[in-house]
Design an enzyme around this catalytic site. Structure first.
Site, PDB file in Angstrom:
ATOM      1  N   THR A 176      50.551 -40.548  94.543  1.00  0.00           N
ATOM      2  CA  THR A 176      51.685 -39.589  93.464  1.00  0.00           C
ATOM      3  C   THR A 176      51.051 -38.853  92.608  1.00  0.00           C
ATOM      4  N   TYR A 206      63.525 -47.782  85.012  1.00  0.00           N
ATOM      5  CA  TYR A 206      62.214 -48.240  85.379  1.00  0.00           C
ATOM      6  C   TYR A 206      62.226 -49.774  84.910  1.00  0.00           C
ATOM      7  N   PHE A 221      51.717 -42.949  76.247  1.00  0.00           N
ATOM      8  CA  PHE A 221      51.356 -42.631  74.710  1.00  0.00           C
ATOM      9  C   PHE A 221      50.092 -42.375  74.106  1.00  0.00           C
ATOM     10  N   ASN A 242      58.525 -44.717  81.820  1.00  0.00           N
ATOM     11  CA  ASN A 242      59.992 -44.758  81.518  1.00  0.00           C
ATOM     12  C   ASN A 242      60.781 -43.406  81.327  1.00  0.00           C
ATOM     13  N   PRO A 269      46.725 -42.029  75.678  1.00  0.00           N
ATOM     14  CA  PRO A 269      46.100 -40.922  76.125  1.00  0.00           C
ATOM     15  C   PRO A 269      46.670 -39.571  75.990  1.00  0.00           C
ATOM     16  N   THR A 326      64.463 -51.512  87.805  1.00  0.00           N
ATOM     17  CA  THR A 326      63.825 -51.501  89.025  1.00  0.00           C
ATOM     18  C   THR A 326      62.737 -52.685  89.084  1.00  0.00           C
ATOM     19  N   LYS A 327      61.917 -52.834  88.179  1.00  0.00           N
ATOM     20  CA  LYS A 327      60.972 -53.773  87.976  1.00  0.00           C
ATOM     21  C   LYS A 327      61.617 -55.184  87.936  1.00  0.00           C
ATOM     22  N   ASN A 358      54.025 -47.666  66.716  1.00  0.00           N
ATOM     23  CA  ASN A 358      53.381 -46.538  67.186  1.00  0.00           C
ATOM     24  C   ASN A 358      53.070 -45.437  66.098  1.00  0.00           C
ATOM     25  N   ARG A 412      54.978 -51.766  69.986  1.00  0.00           N
ATOM     26  CA  ARG A 412      54.578 -52.347  71.315  1.00  0.00           C
ATOM     27  C   ARG A 412      53.299 -53.283  71.114  1.00  0.00           C
ATOM     28  N   THR A 459      56.087 -56.531  84.418  1.00  0.00           N
ATOM     29  CA  THR A 459      55.890 -55.891  83.117  1.00  0.00           C
ATOM     30  C   THR A 459      56.943 -56.715  81.966  1.00  0.00           C
ATOM     31  N   ASP A 460      56.584 -56.755  80.926  1.00  0.00           N
ATOM     32  CA  ASP A 460      57.248 -57.327  79.572  1.00  0.00           C
ATOM     33  C   ASP A 460      58.744 -56.627  79.647  1.00  0.00           C
ATOM     34  N   GLU A 461      58.832 -55.464  79.903  1.00  0.00           N
ATOM     35  CA  GLU A 461      60.043 -54.617  79.742  1.00  0.00           C
ATOM     36  C   GLU A 461      61.116 -55.254  80.431  1.00  0.00           C
ATOM     37  N   ASN A 521      51.904 -53.712  77.064  1.00  0.00           N
ATOM     38  CA  ASN A 521      51.510 -52.297  77.045  1.00  0.00           C
ATOM     39  C   ASN A 521      49.919 -52.282  77.334  1.00  0.00           C
TER      40      ASN A 521
HETATM   41  P1  NAD Z   1      50.122 -45.802  87.396  1.00  0.00           P
HETATM   42  O1  NAD Z   1      51.519 -44.998  87.252  1.00  0.00           O
HETATM   43  O2  NAD Z   1      49.194 -45.473  86.584  1.00  0.00           O
HETATM   44  O3  NAD Z   1      50.030 -46.072  88.859  1.00  0.00           O
HETATM   45  C1  NAD Z   1      50.634 -46.480  89.814  1.00  0.00           C
HETATM   46  C2  NAD Z   1      49.854 -46.250  90.956  1.00  0.00           C
HETATM   47  O4  NAD Z   1      51.108 -46.524  92.299  1.00  0.00           O
HETATM   48  C3  NAD Z   1      49.669 -44.733  91.493  1.00  0.00           C
HETATM   49  O5  NAD Z   1      48.353 -44.576  91.982  1.00  0.00           O
HETATM   50  C4  NAD Z   1      50.432 -44.068  92.548  1.00  0.00           C
HETATM   51  O6  NAD Z   1      50.102 -43.196  93.298  1.00  0.00           O
HETATM   52  C5  NAD Z   1      50.829 -45.397  93.302  1.00  0.00           C
HETATM   53  N1  NAD Z   1      52.108 -45.438  93.861  1.00  0.00           N
HETATM   54  C6  NAD Z   1      53.371 -45.191  93.644  1.00  0.00           C
HETATM   55  N2  NAD Z   1      54.136 -45.042  94.212  1.00  0.00           N
HETATM   56  C7  NAD Z   1      53.753 -45.452  95.561  1.00  0.00           C
HETATM   57  C8  NAD Z   1      53.945 -45.680  96.739  1.00  0.00           C
HETATM   58  N3  NAD Z   1      55.426 -45.652  97.296  1.00  0.00           N
HETATM   59  N4  NAD Z   1      53.210 -46.202  97.732  1.00  0.00           N
HETATM   60  C9  NAD Z   1      51.889 -46.670  97.440  1.00  0.00           C
HETATM   61  N5  NAD Z   1      51.487 -46.054  96.248  1.00  0.00           N
HETATM   62  C10 NAD Z   1      52.304 -45.564  95.489  1.00  0.00           C
HETATM   63  O7  NAD Z   1      50.945 -47.299  86.638  1.00  0.00           O
HETATM   64  P2  NAD Z   1      50.287 -48.254  86.014  1.00  0.00           P
HETATM   65  O8  NAD Z   1      50.498 -48.254  84.554  1.00  0.00           O
HETATM   66  O9  NAD Z   1      48.790 -48.579  86.665  1.00  0.00           O
HETATM   67  O10 NAD Z   1      51.064 -49.645  86.320  1.00  0.00           O
HETATM   68  C11 NAD Z   1      50.580 -50.410  87.526  1.00  0.00           C
HETATM   69  C12 NAD Z   1      51.562 -51.636  87.641  1.00  0.00           C
HETATM   70  O11 NAD Z   1      51.452 -52.455  86.341  1.00  0.00           O
HETATM   71  C13 NAD Z   1      53.123 -51.391  87.763  1.00  0.00           C
HETATM   72  O12 NAD Z   1      53.590 -52.199  88.560  1.00  0.00           O
HETATM   73  C14 NAD Z   1      53.644 -51.386  86.533  1.00  0.00           C
HETATM   74  O13 NAD Z   1      55.074 -51.598  86.425  1.00  0.00           O
HETATM   75  C15 NAD Z   1      52.822 -52.630  85.809  1.00  0.00           C
HETATM   76  N6  NAD Z   1      52.590 -52.685  84.406  1.00  0.00           N
HETATM   77  C16 NAD Z   1      52.306 -51.524  83.757  1.00  0.00           C
HETATM   78  C17 NAD Z   1      52.024 -51.666  82.469  1.00  0.00           C
HETATM   79  C18 NAD Z   1      51.242 -50.377  81.386  1.00  0.00           C
HETATM   80  O14 NAD Z   1      50.970 -50.530  80.203  1.00  0.00           O
HETATM   81  N7  NAD Z   1      51.027 -49.392  82.260  1.00  0.00           N
HETATM   82  C19 NAD Z   1      52.258 -52.717  81.707  1.00  0.00           C
HETATM   83  C20 NAD Z   1      52.571 -54.022  82.342  1.00  0.00           C
HETATM   84  C21 NAD Z   1      52.896 -53.681  83.861  1.00  0.00           C
HETATM   85  O1  DAU Z   2      55.444 -53.018  78.345  1.00  0.00           O
HETATM   86  C1  DAU Z   2      54.835 -52.465  79.341  1.00  0.00           C
HETATM   87  C2  DAU Z   2      55.120 -51.306  79.563  1.00  0.00           C
HETATM   88  O2  DAU Z   2      54.492 -50.207  78.838  1.00  0.00           O
HETATM   89  C3  DAU Z   2      54.814 -50.850  81.340  1.00  0.00           C
HETATM   90  O3  DAU Z   2      55.788 -51.480  81.985  1.00  0.00           O
HETATM   91  C4  DAU Z   2      54.974 -49.253  81.511  1.00  0.00           C
HETATM   92  O4  DAU Z   2      54.604 -49.022  82.875  1.00  0.00           O
HETATM   93  C5  DAU Z   2      54.023 -48.500  80.523  1.00  0.00           C
HETATM   94  O5  DAU Z   2      54.452 -47.130  80.659  1.00  0.00           O
HETATM   95  C6  DAU Z   2      54.654 -49.039  79.062  1.00  0.00           C
HETATM   96  O6  DAU Z   2      55.899 -48.277  78.748  1.00  0.00           O
HETATM   97  P1  DAU Z   2      56.185 -47.558  77.603  1.00  0.00           P
HETATM   98  O7  DAU Z   2      57.621 -47.037  77.613  1.00  0.00           O
HETATM   99  O8  DAU Z   2      56.261 -48.723  76.212  1.00  0.00           O
HETATM  100  O9  DAU Z   2      54.873 -46.822  77.339  1.00  0.00           O
HETATM  101  P2  DAU Z   2      54.689 -45.252  76.732  1.00  0.00           P
HETATM  102  O10 DAU Z   2      53.243 -44.972  76.906  1.00  0.00           O
HETATM  103  O11 DAU Z   2      55.883 -44.235  77.543  1.00  0.00           O
HETATM  104  O12 DAU Z   2      55.094 -45.313  75.459  1.00  0.00           O
HETATM  105  C7  DAU Z   2      54.805 -46.311  74.415  1.00  0.00           C
HETATM  106  C8  DAU Z   2      55.566 -46.124  72.929  1.00  0.00           C
HETATM  107  O13 DAU Z   2      55.037 -44.745  72.525  1.00  0.00           O
HETATM  108  C9  DAU Z   2      57.235 -46.183  73.381  1.00  0.00           C
HETATM  109  O14 DAU Z   2      57.653 -46.606  72.178  1.00  0.00           O
HETATM  110  C10 DAU Z   2      57.355 -44.459  73.405  1.00  0.00           C
HETATM  111  C11 DAU Z   2      56.544 -43.991  72.304  1.00  0.00           C
HETATM  112  N1  DAU Z   2      55.830 -42.579  72.673  1.00  0.00           N
HETATM  113  C12 DAU Z   2      55.304 -42.379  73.982  1.00  0.00           C
HETATM  114  C13 DAU Z   2      55.181 -41.049  74.130  1.00  0.00           C
HETATM  115  C14 DAU Z   2      54.532 -40.597  75.528  1.00  0.00           C
HETATM  116  C15 DAU Z   2      55.895 -41.709  71.596  1.00  0.00           C
HETATM  117  O15 DAU Z   2      56.137 -41.889  70.332  1.00  0.00           O
HETATM  118  N2  DAU Z   2      55.218 -40.262  71.747  1.00  0.00           N
HETATM  119  C16 DAU Z   2      54.798 -39.992  73.134  1.00  0.00           C
HETATM  120  O16 DAU Z   2      54.485 -39.071  73.414  1.00  0.00           O
END
Ligand code: NAD
Ligand code: DAU
Length: 332
Positions: A36, A148, A188, A84, A190, A151-152, A247, A212, A121-123, A177
């Site tokens: 994706t 989000y 956030f 989200n 990157p 569904t998790k 943040n 976070r 996720t912790d969410e 996070n």
């Molecule tokens: P991401 O969005 O970077 O990566 C998701 C990957 O899944 C992508 O490569 C995408 O192409 C693939 N994908 C999406 N839909 C698909 C489908 N239908 N079939 C096959 N592949 C598909 O996500 P991430 O941040 O790497 O998160 C990975 C996992 O960890 C998720 O389950 C997320 O809920 C969980 N998680 C993320 C965080 C975080 O901080 N990012 C924290 C806790 C848990």
């Molecule tokens: O807690 C685990 C979760 O952390 C994972 O399950 C999710 O997949 C992952 O995306 C992340 O969710 P958050 O919503 O916490 O992450 P995000 O990076 O989107 O945002 C982190 C915090 O920063 C949140 O409080 C929103 C804020 N934010 C985000 C962006 C993109 C900003 O203030 N400015 C921004 O530009």
């Protein structure tokens, strides 16, 4: 265990896990990823072809998932729609991938008696007050607040039901996070690093006081490896590294590290339903499996991450303009 299937292997945490597990074990890894907007095949460059295979496909494709599950000893399920803000614009792909996709995978794992580890996720536990002395534990009540996280939470419930009703050999982990290399510029940390690199101001939602609990992605990988190896079937493990930061503080740290004034950011429209605070108590994982995080120093981990984005512009640049156009449309 000799062969594993990693779903979502071209995403942020999936690719970091694959690099980690291939470096630390002799396992053969097959990555299944739909590619994706969030997946990037470049994140898997350089892996040894005799131990690594990439398959582009959808986890909702039951015949494909069945075939791929049949050939492995374990499935580690990272694939998800993960952002989200996107779930607030269009929840449908979240229902499809996070719920139907997980259902499709656990049906295959049940049929082939395959070990299954579900990444969550912790969410799912909702949010905490800023001053709440409690942190999330494995017995916290599920209270998801966004499409989000709902569904998790639903996907976790499916896995739990399959363990109880069908004896699925599964474990679940709920992590806080993550930050580190290969994270999409919509997220956030990157987003702010690449804004600063581009000469633009970081954007903080609302008043920037939301908290976070940050963990380096390599520590998430080592925790998942420990659970896969030694976790008890049917158990949930919370993964966190005591990394709570507001943040606002994170943005100020980034600005200082990148040679800017710590006040050079803008406050923008808040995220609807924005969760206030997440915080993980990971005692169970530490005591039961002896896991300890390696990145105890958040500032040092953040500095490494800044360097990675400075050194890898070719990786993130293609996504940056479209991501900022999307955010501009949302008032962010
Ligand atoms: P991401 O969005 O970077 O990566 C998701 C990957 O899944 C992508 O490569 C995408 O192409 C693939 N994908 C999406 N839909 C698909 C489908 N239908 N079939 C096959 N592949 C598909 O996500 P991430 O941040 O790497 O998160 C990975 C996992 O960890 C998720 O389950 C997320 O809920 C969980 N998680 C993320 C965080 C975080 O901080 N990012 C924290 C806790 C848990
Ligand atoms: O807690 C685990 C979760 O952390 C994972 O399950 C999710 O997949 C992952 O995306 C992340 O969710 P958050 O919503 O916490 O992450 P995000 O990076 O989107 O945002 C982190 C915090 O920063 C949140 O409080 C929103 C804020 N934010 C985000 C962006 C993109 C900003 O203030 N400015 C921004 O530009």
């Amino acid at each position: 265990m000799q062969r594993i299937l990693v779903t979502g292997g071209a995403g942020f945490i999936g690719c970091n896990f694959i690099h980690y597990i291939m470096e630390h074990t002799g396992l053969h890894v097959t990555a299944l990823d739909k590619l994706t907007y969030a997946g990037n095949i470049e994140s898997l460059a350089g892996l040894p072809p005799e131990r690594f295979e990439f398959v582009q496909g959808d986890i909702c494709d039951a015949p494909l998932v069945d075939r791929m599950t049949a050939g492995v000893d374990a499935v580690v399920h990272f694939a998800a729609e993960s952002h989200n803000d996107n779930s607030l614009q269009d929840p449908r792909p979240f229902v499809d991938t996070n719920l139907v996709g997980t259902f499709t995978l656990i049906e295959a794992a049940r049929k082939h008696s395959t070990r299954f580890h579900h990444i969550s996720t912790d969410e799912v536990y909702g949010d905490l007050a800023l001053e709440d002395p409690q942190r999330f534990t494995e017995s916290s009540v599920y209270r998801p607040t966004s499409p989000y996280s709902a569904t998790k939470a639903g996907s976790d419930m499916l896995v739990r039901a399959w363990v109880r009703s069908f004896g699925l050999q599964a474990t679940i982990s709920n992590c806080s996070n993550n930050y580190g290399p290969y994270q999409h510029v919509e997220k956030f940390i990157p987003r702010q690093i690449t804004n600063i690199l581009d000469g633009n101001r970081p954007r903080l939602y609302g008043n920037g006081h939301n908290v976070r609990d940050w963990i380096h992605v390599e520590d998430h990988s080592s925790a998942v490896a420990a659970i896969l190896e030694r976790g008890r079937i049917g158990e949930t493990y919370l993964i966190g590294a005591d990394g709570e930061q507001s943040n606002r503080v994170v943005v100020e740290k980034l600005l200082r590290q990148m040679g800017q004034s710590p006040e050079a950011y803008d406050l923008v429209t808040d995220r609807p339903g924005h969760d206030l605070r997440y915080a993980i108590d990971s005692s169970k994982l530490r005591k039961e499996l002896g896991w300890v995080p390696r990145f105890a120093d958040f500032d040092a981990g953040l500095a490494d991450t800044v360097r990675w984005y400075q050194d890898n512009e070719a990786w993130w640049r293609p996504q940056k303009a479209a991501t900022e156009t999307k955010y501009a449309g949302q008032g962010h």
